[in-house]
Design an enzyme around this catalytic site. Structure first.
Site, short mmCIF file in Angstrom:
data_model
loop_
_atom_site.label_atom_id
_atom_site.label_comp_id
_atom_site.label_asym_id
_atom_site.label_seq_id
_atom_site.Cartn_x
_atom_site.Cartn_y
_atom_site.Cartn_z
N PRO A 2 -58.83 -7.01 -25.69
CA PRO A 2 -58.29 -7.24 -24.36
C PRO A 2 -58.03 -6.02 -23.48
O PRO A 2 -56.88 -5.69 -23.22
CB PRO A 2 -56.97 -7.98 -24.63
CG PRO A 2 -56.97 -8.31 -26.07
CD PRO A 2 -57.87 -7.37 -26.73
N GLU A 3 -59.05 -5.35 -23.03
CA GLU A 3 -58.87 -4.50 -21.86
C GLU A 3 -59.68 -5.17 -20.75
O GLU A 3 -60.15 -6.30 -20.95
CB GLU A 3 -59.28 -3.05 -22.16
CG GLU A 3 -58.34 -2.43 -23.20
CD GLU A 3 -58.41 -0.91 -23.36
OE1 GLU A 3 -58.85 -0.23 -22.43
OE2 GLU A 3 -58.00 -0.43 -24.42
N LYS A 52 -56.61 -7.14 -16.18
CA LYS A 52 -56.46 -7.88 -17.42
C LYS A 52 -56.02 -9.32 -17.19
O LYS A 52 -55.73 -10.04 -18.14
CB LYS A 52 -55.45 -7.16 -18.32
CG LYS A 52 -55.87 -5.74 -18.67
CD LYS A 52 -54.74 -5.00 -19.37
CE LYS A 52 -55.13 -3.53 -19.58
NZ LYS A 52 -54.00 -2.73 -20.09
N ARG A 281 -47.27 3.92 -26.09
CA ARG A 281 -48.47 3.63 -26.87
C ARG A 281 -48.99 4.93 -27.47
O ARG A 281 -48.67 6.01 -27.02
CB ARG A 281 -49.55 3.01 -25.97
CG ARG A 281 -49.06 1.80 -25.17
CD ARG A 281 -48.65 0.66 -26.07
NE ARG A 281 -49.78 0.20 -26.84
CZ ARG A 281 -50.75 -0.57 -26.38
NH1 ARG A 281 -50.74 -0.98 -25.13
NH2 ARG A 281 -51.74 -0.94 -27.16
#
Length: 298
Positions: A2-3, A52, A281
């Site tokens: 999921p990018e 996204k 992150r």
DNA sequence: TCACAATGAACAA
DNA sequence: TGTTCCTTGTGAC
């Protein structure tokens, strides 16, 4: 996974197989039962992605918004070559597609928040961070908060907007790239790889980049995103031979310059790849090529 | 069997 | 800055 490329791919798929057709919606898991009932049986009018976020409009006027988060994914079966779009679900996807060949539609596997079903295709959504119904106005408002997406709107305008936003921000470039209000669709993989590809220090303020550097960064993001949508895979190395590219499409160990390569030699200079937390992150980078050192010495 | 990580982001304090 | 949520797969016990 999921990018931004993932979500555009879902939009392409939905336009291909669902748009113009009546679609049954259900929530086998139960957590989206009310929303599914509201749209079930309607014709899907359109499907599009901004960064996204996935938007799906229906003949009744409502707009479905889906955000996959880190581990959301669509499993697809039936009359389509697609099988899975989103976070890795390999084992389950195989079982799902096999089951669909035996009897259509197949039983849902796992926690399916939303099932979309036409005569020919079934798409099961698991693990989204957002799945909700909006009015068109609410959808517009949300889209207006998002930074430019290379695949939405006019290229020249997008690029100018990107440059303008980054020139006005003193946030570290590695933080800004992950901010969806600054630019849409970049996640942790594309962030690290874009920074390496441009030999940028992640801690350098966004506004310290030259206009040319920012334009190059935008152009490169555009290229990577288009490639990702086309192949469904984030191959961010630009130094691969055609044979290497084919390997990279199959095996993740060939895809990236720095992502998840902590301690391995930089493919350009041999220096061990480093890792640090940035914007909550893990950021991977080459200390040598990117002339980068975390500010607090971590 | 359990802890933990994973391509994300909203929210509280 | 820290916490919480969503789901699944992996690898340590």
């Amino acid at each position: 996974m999921p990018e931004g490329h993932t979500v555009h791919r879902v939009a392409v798929l939905f336009r291909d197989v669902f748009v113009g057709h009546p679609v049954e919606a259900s929530s086998p898991q139960g957590r989206f039962r009310d929303g599914a009932e509201l749209i079930s049986g309607q014709v899907m009018s359109d499907a599009w992605a901004v960064g996204k976020q996935l938007f799906v409009s229906w003949s009744g006027g409502m707009v479905l918004r889906v955000h996959l988060g880190i581990y959301g994914a669509w499993s697809v079966a039936g009359d389509t070559s697609e099988s899975s779009i989103g976070a890795p679900r390999t084992r389950r996807e195989e079982g799902f597609r096999r089951a669909a060949e035996d009897s259509f539609p197949p039983e849902p596997i796992g926690q399916v928040r939303l099932r979309l079903l036409s005569d020919a295709v079934v798409a099961d959504l698991r693990g989204p961070t957002a799945c909700e119904l909006l009015t068109p106005d609410e959808a517009s408002d949300l889209m207006a908060t998002l930074g430019p997406d290379p695949l939405v709107g006019k290229p020249a305008k997008n690029k100018a907007r990107f440059v303008e936003k980054f020139q006005a921000s003193s946030t570290p470039i590695g933080v800004a790239l992950m901010n969806q209000k600054m630019v849409s669709g970049i996640g942790n993989v594309y962030r690290a790889e874009l920074l390496f590809r441009h030999r940028l220090d992640p801690w350098q303020p966004a506004k310290s980049l030259t206009q040319e550097q920012l334009e190059d960064l935008w152009d490169d993001w555009t290229v990577l995103l288009k490639q990702g949508v086309k192949t469904g895979v984030m191959v961010t190395r630009g130094d691969l031979t055609p044979a290497g590219r084919r390997k990279a499409l199959r095996s993740s160990s060939w895809r990236h310059y720095v992502y998840k390569r902590t301690g391995s030699p930089c493919l350009a200079c041999g220096t061990p790849i480093a890792m640090a937390e940035m914007a909550t992150r893990k950021l991977y980078y080459c200390p040598q090529c990117q002339d980068a050192t975390p500010p607090t010495g971590g």
